[in-house]
Design a protein around this motif. Structure first.
Motif, PDB file in Angstrom:
ATOM      1  N   GLU A 231      95.547 -55.527 -43.510  1.00  0.00           N
ATOM      2  CA  GLU A 231      94.781 -56.544 -44.248  1.00  0.00           C
ATOM      3  C   GLU A 231      94.493 -56.066 -45.667  1.00  0.00           C
ATOM      4  O   GLU A 231      94.588 -56.838 -46.629  1.00  0.00           O
ATOM      5  CB  GLU A 231      93.469 -56.832 -43.516  1.00  0.00           C
TER       6      GLU A 231
ATOM      7  N   ARG B 291      93.679 -53.161 -39.630  1.00  0.00           N
ATOM      8  CA  ARG B 291      92.760 -53.375 -40.751  1.00  0.00           C
ATOM      9  C   ARG B 291      93.394 -52.899 -42.061  1.00  0.00           C
ATOM     10  O   ARG B 291      93.195 -53.508 -43.118  1.00  0.00           O
ATOM     11  CB  ARG B 291      91.449 -52.622 -40.501  1.00  0.00           C
TER      12      ARG B 291
ATOM     13  N   ARG C 264      85.946 -53.083 -43.534  1.00  0.00           N
ATOM     14  CA  ARG C 264      86.325 -53.294 -42.125  1.00  0.00           C
ATOM     15  C   ARG C 264      87.249 -52.172 -41.645  1.00  0.00           C
ATOM     16  O   ARG C 264      87.140 -51.693 -40.510  1.00  0.00           O
ATOM     17  CB  ARG C 264      87.007 -54.649 -41.956  1.00  0.00           C
ATOM     18  N   TRP C 265      88.161 -51.760 -42.526  1.00  0.00           N
ATOM     19  CA  TRP C 265      89.061 -50.654 -42.185  1.00  0.00           C
ATOM     20  C   TRP C 265      88.264 -49.368 -41.942  1.00  0.00           C
ATOM     21  O   TRP C 265      88.545 -48.628 -41.001  1.00  0.00           O
ATOM     22  CB  TRP C 265      90.070 -50.447 -43.309  1.00  0.00           C
TER      23      TRP C 265
ATOM     24  N   ALA D 269      87.650 -56.117 -46.854  1.00  0.00           N
ATOM     25  CA  ALA D 269      88.732 -55.645 -45.988  1.00  0.00           C
ATOM     26  C   ALA D 269      88.724 -54.125 -45.894  1.00  0.00           C
ATOM     27  O   ALA D 269      88.945 -53.548 -44.812  1.00  0.00           O
ATOM     28  CB  ALA D 269      90.076 -56.141 -46.522  1.00  0.00           C
TER      29      ALA D 269
END
Length: 495
Positions: free
Chosen positions: A371, A368, A340-341, A337
């Motif tokens: 998350e 993101r 992805r951020w 996660a």
């Protein structure tokens, strides 16, 4: 290598992860040259009289922590509950099979005093209560285990038993037993470690049986002792010794001891990496202590094949260095996660894009970040990410005070507040610390974050009643956001 513009250009200057051609690597040569044949079936046997709780769960946690960090590899952990006096230890050790590497013998606890049960009312124990300690029996029992370990070629690590304050008050004879163990050559002072933590709820009923939090604390203590004391359980090969040097550096990082970290990190970076896993940890450390060019070389030399799932910190570091890969390759969902951020953040910080495109990308970065926050709202890595996003907003926001208030609710041995303050003060370039922070968190994956508020609620639930503990936790939740696991732990403790 690709680097984002804008914010990540600043990161490139700070971290040294600048575009470069393919760096020559001797990793493959090191793997071939340093290969060591490790005997399979090696084992460590943990022996206690019952206070450590479910043995299968405990040894599984110990094996995971040591194997995942490379500190102790190819070694099976086993558990045995020994009654006093125990049957012939030599028969047990020979029956364990394979080549025993060590025996950890925990001596102490209420089971050494027949009939003693402080939880039950006086007179309700059918067995005759025996509180007189027989020093000769203790010395003889230790000698029998030491002789048995010698016969099978294993090291004997003698350990004191963890005790809660209730056990020491109700049965002070346990302290005499503890001193006998120390006099016999104590290798692991579990009693001393838990005594320093007696303000925490880590025992069932406050006596001598560890609860889940206590077993997690024991795993961390044993891991830290093996890492910090090379002679306790000597490394079996160069790879284990290298892993311990890396672990010492990462432990010093989490402790916030900057001078010790610098020294340990330089030691960890000497020589060639014995495996890709070692290379990942060294690349993470390199971002903080080596030249920018050398750090870039280390990240460029890491395996890029889809079948290589590196240790914690690998994926985020590769992305930070400009190597986009499948985020699902990370072992840790939190790292996936976070990566992805980072990908969305690069678009939001790209000054070459239009204001509209950057604003849209910032919305994605916020999503993101949500998350990341759901998975681990109380981690330093999360707060660093929140601070970076807050700095990109118009007008920029500061979250430092909120971050420190939240992080200060956790136990100090889980995170140094000096480290938190330093990284939050560093601003966006603090992202270069994240691969090392993620790597340092590896031994604690799956463990529950704890803090004074949790221990206070658990103590009230045990001493006053479940309602008192729940009320205390709710009161704390009104002023701050608490880890979700705390409510679950409290509910499980009062069933």
């Amino acid at each position: 290598m690709r680097l984002y513009a804008g914010l990540l250009v600043v990161l490139a200057v700070a971290t040294g992860l600048v575009p470069a051609g393919p760096a020559p690597s001797r990793l493959g040569e090191a793997l071939a040259g340093d290969a060591v044949v490790v005997p399979k079936g090696s084992a460590i046997l943990l022996v206690d009289s019952g206070g450590l709780g479910p043995g299968a769960t405990l040894v599984a946690s110990l094996e995971r922590v040591f194997e995942s960090t490379g500190v102790i590899t190819d070694t099976r952990w086993m558990h045995h509950r020994a009654f006093v006096p125990s049957p012939d230890p030599t028969v047990l050790l020979r029956a364990a099979g394979g080549r025993l590497r060590a025996v950890v013998l925990v001596v102490g606890g209420l089971d050494w005093f027949p009939g003693v049960d402080p939880v039950r009312p006086s007179g309700s124990v059918a067995q005759r209560i025996q509180r007189d300690l027989d020093p000769a029996l203790v010395v003889e029992e230790i000698a029998r285990w030491r002789l048995a370990a010698d016969r099978v070629g294993a090291s004997l690590l003698l350990a004191t038993a963890p005790l809660g304050v209730g056990a020491r008050i109700e049965v002070p004879e346990t302290l005499e037993l503890e001193e006998l163990v120390r006099a016999a050559g104590c290798a692991l002072d579990l009693a001393g470690s838990f005594r320093a933590r007696e303000d925490r709820e880590e025992f069932v009923d406050g006596f001598d049986t560890l609860n889940d939090l206590g077993r997690q604390a024991l795993v961390r203590h044993v891991y830290d002792e093996v890492v910090a004391r090379p002679g306790l359980l000597p490394a079996r090969d160069p790879a284990e010794e290298a892993a311990r040097r890396e672990a010492r550096a990462l432990n010093a990082l989490l402790a916030g001891d900057h001078e010790a970290f610098q020294t340990a990190a330089q030691a960890a970076l000497r020589g060639e990496a014995a495996s890709p896993e070692h290379a990942v940890r060294r690349a993470a450390l390199s971002l903080l202590v080596e030249s920018p060019a050398r750090a870039a070389e280390r990240w460029a030399a890491l395996p890029a094949t889809p079948d290589f799932v590196g240790p914690t910190g690998h994926l985020f570091g590769r992305w930070l260095a400009g190597h986009e890969e499948d985020v699902d390759l990370a072992r840790d969902p939190f790292e996936s996660a976070l990566t992805r951020w980072l990908g969305a953040l690069g678009l939001a910080a790209d000054v070459q894009r239009s204001d509209e495109d950057r604003a849209a990308a910032l919305l994605v970065a916020r999503a993101r970040l949500d998350e990341v926050s759901v998975l681990a709202p109380h981690r330093l890595e999360t707060w660093i990410a929140r601070q970076v996003v807050a700095g990109l907003e118009q007008p920029p926001r500061r979250v430092r005070g909120e971050a420190l208030a939240d992080l200060s609710s956790l136990d100090r041995d889980l995170l140094s507040m000096d480290l938190a303050q330093r990284l939050l003060d560093e601003g966006p370039t603090a992202l270069r610390w994240l691969p090392a922070l993620l790597a340092a968190s590896g031994p604690r994956q799956g463990m529950t974050p704890t803090g004074p508020g949790l221990h206070d609620a658990l103590r009230r639930a045990r001493l006053i009643g479940p309602g008192a503990g729940l009320r205390r936790l709710r009161m704390q939740g009104e002023s701050s956001t608490l880890p979700a696991e705390w409510s679950r732990l409290l509910a499980e403790s009062v069933r």
